[in-house]
Design a protein around this motif. Structure first.
Motif, PDB file in Angstrom:
ATOM      1  N   LEU A   1     -18.886  -9.408  31.105  1.00  0.00           N
ATOM      2  CA  LEU A   1     -17.966 -10.215  30.302  1.00  0.00           C
ATOM      3  C   LEU A   1     -18.750 -11.142  29.374  1.00  0.00           C
ATOM      4  CD1 LEU A   1     -14.993 -10.777  29.771  1.00  0.00           C
ATOM      5  CD2 LEU A   1     -15.066 -12.567  31.511  1.00  0.00           C
ATOM      6  N   GLY A   2     -19.800 -11.758  29.892  1.00  0.00           N
ATOM      7  CA  GLY A   2     -20.656 -12.600  29.063  1.00  0.00           C
ATOM      8  C   GLY A   2     -21.379 -11.791  28.004  1.00  0.00           C
ATOM      9  N   GLN A   3     -21.735 -10.553  28.326  1.00  0.00           N
ATOM     10  CA  GLN A   3     -22.431  -9.699  27.367  1.00  0.00           C
ATOM     11  C   GLN A   3     -21.506  -9.275  26.228  1.00  0.00           C
ATOM     12  OE1 GLN A   3     -23.659  -6.896  30.357  1.00  0.00           O
ATOM     13  NE2 GLN A   3     -25.741  -7.707  30.453  1.00  0.00           N
TER      14      GLN A   3
ATOM     15  N   ILE B   1      -3.012  -4.771  34.285  1.00  0.00           N
ATOM     16  CA  ILE B   1      -3.213  -5.865  33.328  1.00  0.00           C
ATOM     17  C   ILE B   1      -3.679  -5.309  31.991  1.00  0.00           C
ATOM     18  CG2 ILE B   1      -4.670  -7.873  32.801  1.00  0.00           C
ATOM     19  CD1 ILE B   1      -4.623  -8.513  35.802  1.00  0.00           C
ATOM     20  N   ILE B   2      -4.577  -4.343  32.056  1.00  0.00           N
ATOM     21  CA  ILE B   2      -5.105  -3.730  30.830  1.00  0.00           C
ATOM     22  C   ILE B   2      -3.989  -3.077  30.030  1.00  0.00           C
ATOM     23  CG2 ILE B   2      -6.490  -1.784  29.993  1.00  0.00           C
ATOM     24  CD1 ILE B   2      -8.522  -2.522  32.196  1.00  0.00           C
TER      25      ILE B   2
ATOM     26  N   VAL C   1      -8.569 -10.105  28.578  1.00  0.00           N
ATOM     27  CA  VAL C   1      -8.363  -9.107  29.626  1.00  0.00           C
ATOM     28  C   VAL C   1      -9.365  -9.296  30.762  1.00  0.00           C
ATOM     29  CG1 VAL C   1      -8.507  -6.650  30.175  1.00  0.00           C
ATOM     30  CG2 VAL C   1      -7.328  -7.387  28.108  1.00  0.00           C
ATOM     31  N   GLY C   2     -10.636  -9.465  30.396  1.00  0.00           N
ATOM     32  CA  GLY C   2     -11.680  -9.627  31.405  1.00  0.00           C
ATOM     33  C   GLY C   2     -11.448 -10.836  32.289  1.00  0.00           C
ATOM     34  N   LYS C   3     -11.039 -11.944  31.683  1.00  0.00           N
ATOM     35  CA  LYS C   3     -10.773 -13.163  32.457  1.00  0.00           C
ATOM     36  C   LYS C   3      -9.555 -12.993  33.350  1.00  0.00           C
ATOM     37  CE  LYS C   3     -12.793 -16.110  28.883  1.00  0.00           C
ATOM     38  NZ  LYS C   3     -12.504 -17.058  27.768  1.00  0.00           N
ATOM     39  N   ARG C   4      -8.486 -12.388  32.815  1.00  0.00           N
ATOM     40  CA  ARG C   4      -7.275 -12.172  33.613  1.00  0.00           C
ATOM     41  C   ARG C   4      -7.567 -11.265  34.809  1.00  0.00           C
ATOM     42  NH1 ARG C   4      -1.873 -10.060  31.192  1.00  0.00           N
ATOM     43  NH2 ARG C   4      -1.402 -10.297  33.419  1.00  0.00           N
ATOM     44  N   ALA C   5      -8.326 -10.200  34.562  1.00  0.00           N
ATOM     45  CA  ALA C   5      -8.615  -9.241  35.632  1.00  0.00           C
ATOM     46  C   ALA C   5      -9.327  -9.919  36.793  1.00  0.00           C
ATOM     47  CB  ALA C   5      -9.454  -8.093  35.086  1.00  0.00           C
TER      48      ALA C   5
END
Length: 434
Positions: free
Chosen positions: A118-120, A324-325, A148-152
């Motif tokens: 996610l950071g990348q 979620i996606i 999306v990444g944060k929600r997942a």
């Protein structure tokens, strides 16, 4: 304009191919600017990690855009075009967006649900924006991917129960030695991955940690965190005589552990075996080192079987993350569809109005003197005909704009009526979703 992604990852290409297409952080600005010069590339973002290299681009036309990216990768990597095609995947707008969302959520990683990606993704976007290589569609796509990444992670806990490349490296060492008690580990490199590896090693009871890095000061700082010993890079092979395990992860673009030095090390070690885990991409250790008697060498691909175990909890969380996606993807595609549909509908209505006015002028000139009532009746008739002819195309385009095929229908309509494509004023995604 369309979005495409062209890339390879740990599932489609071995490490010896991935390392040829890897981009270091300092090389990204130049690569982005070079790619932007290729025909049909209007914006681009490059994600390059140890397990993937992916190029996302806003292009005029999908096929031509993919071919331009392939030309770029062939030139950068030196890999023959035919061979490279066998390792690459490429997706158009809908599938490209879905793929990026899965990447950001950690569903496409070697380690399911890992947090580092996610950071990348965030950094890849920041670098592209800083060097003006991206544009509005890509900016929106990547911002949505970060959401999306944060929600997942927040809603499913997919990143719980620590599993990572560094964790897998330690697990592999435990499989070989049974226990890490009374073992000495030499870590080459003092970056984040090295720090995470050291953390796992200490928690598993190693008795000694030696850290070596080109920057001695960074080696000292890392060693101090774990009560270990820092050694200068020039003394690396001297201290390798004391190690049971070597874990290497540097940012070098060439081998830092070469065959000649390792032959001398193993001769001095006698019968003592040495385990080397090379988790760097490009690789730090010359593969030929693995052929030396007493050496067990593993690269990042060898960690896959370790990672595959004990992931049942994350797999269940991944199913919830997929839901979620799909929710977020529907919102993005609705925005993307409106991006094209609104200008097309406007252009279609303008075309109809221009034709109506042109034909009315011609009819009025030929009919001669008409009363205002006659003109109004004829104008109303022409207006009704145009509106009825355009009604269903407009309704259908609005409907299709909310589907993955929306952009295709938009393009077909533009070709049928010879309409201009694209829009100068593009709505933001928050407004489009209200």
């Amino acid at each position: 304009m369309q979005v495409v992604v062209v890339g390879l990852n740990h599932k489609t290409a071995p490490v010896q191919v991935r390392e040829k297409l890897a981009f270091s952080e300092h090389s990204l600005p130049g690569a982005l600017q070079e790619l932007r010069k290729y025909q049909g590339i209007n914006g681009c973002v490059i994600i390059s990690t140890c397990n993937r290299t992916e190029i996302y681009a806003a292009v005029d036309e999908e096929h031509a855009g993919v071919e331009s990216i392939l030309d770029f990768l062939v030139r950068r990597s030196g890999v023959e075009r035919v061979e490279l095609r066998g390792y690459l995947y490429n997706y158009g707008s809908y599938t490209a967006a879905r793929h990026l969302f899965r990447v950001a959520a950690g569903l496409d990683s070697m380690v399911l649900g890992e947090t580092q990606i996610l950071g990348q993704v965030k950094q890849a976007l920041a670098i592209a924006q800083e060097h003006r290589a991206t544009e509005k569609i890509l900016n929106t796509l990547f911002r949505q991917a970060l959401t999306v990444g944060k929600r997942a992670r927040t809603e499913t806990g997919i990143d719980q129960n620590s599993v990572s490349i560094s964790y897998a490296a330690v697990e592999l060492a435990r499989q070989i030695f049974g226990t890490l008690q009374d073992r000495t580990v030499l870590i080459i490199g003092a970056g984040k991955m090295s720090e995470l590896t050291a953390l796992h090693l200490v928690s598993n009871g190693v008795s000694g940690v030696i850290v070596s890095n080109r920057s001695y000061e960074r080696a000292v700082r890392l060693a101090e965190k774990f009560g270990g010993q820092a050694v200068r890079f020039s003394e690396l092979f001297k201290y390798m005589l004391r190690a049971d395990i070597v874990i290497s992860c540097t940012a070098a673009t060439h081998y830092v552990v070469r065959l000649v030095e390792m032959q001398q090390v193993m001769e001095q070690r006698g019968q003592r075996p040495l385990m080397i885990i090379d988790i760097a991409v490009p690789r730090d250790v010359d593969p030929a080192v693995g052929n030396l008697p007493g050496v067990k060498l593993y690269d990042v691909d060898a960690l896959q079987h370790v990672i595959d175990r004990n992931l049942e909890t994350r797999r269940k969380a991944a199913l919830r993350a997929e839901s979620i996606i799909e929710q977020e993807l529907a919102g993005f595609m609705q925005w993307l569809g409106s991006l094209y549909a609104v200008p097309t509908i406007t252009a279609l209505k303008k075309l109809g109005e221009d034709i109506k006015q042109k034909e009315l002028r011609r009819a009025f000139n030929r009919l001669g003197d008409l009363t205002d009532h006659d003109r109004k009746v004829i104008g109303s008739l022409a207006n009704s005909i145009v509106n009825q002819l355009l009604h269903m195309p407009v309704v259908r385009l609005k409907e299709y704009a909310l589907t993955p095929q929306g952009q295709l229908y938009n393009e077909v309509l533009c070709h049928l009526f010879d309409l201009p494509t694209g829009a100068e004023d593009k709505p933001n995604i928050q407004a489009a979703q209200k």
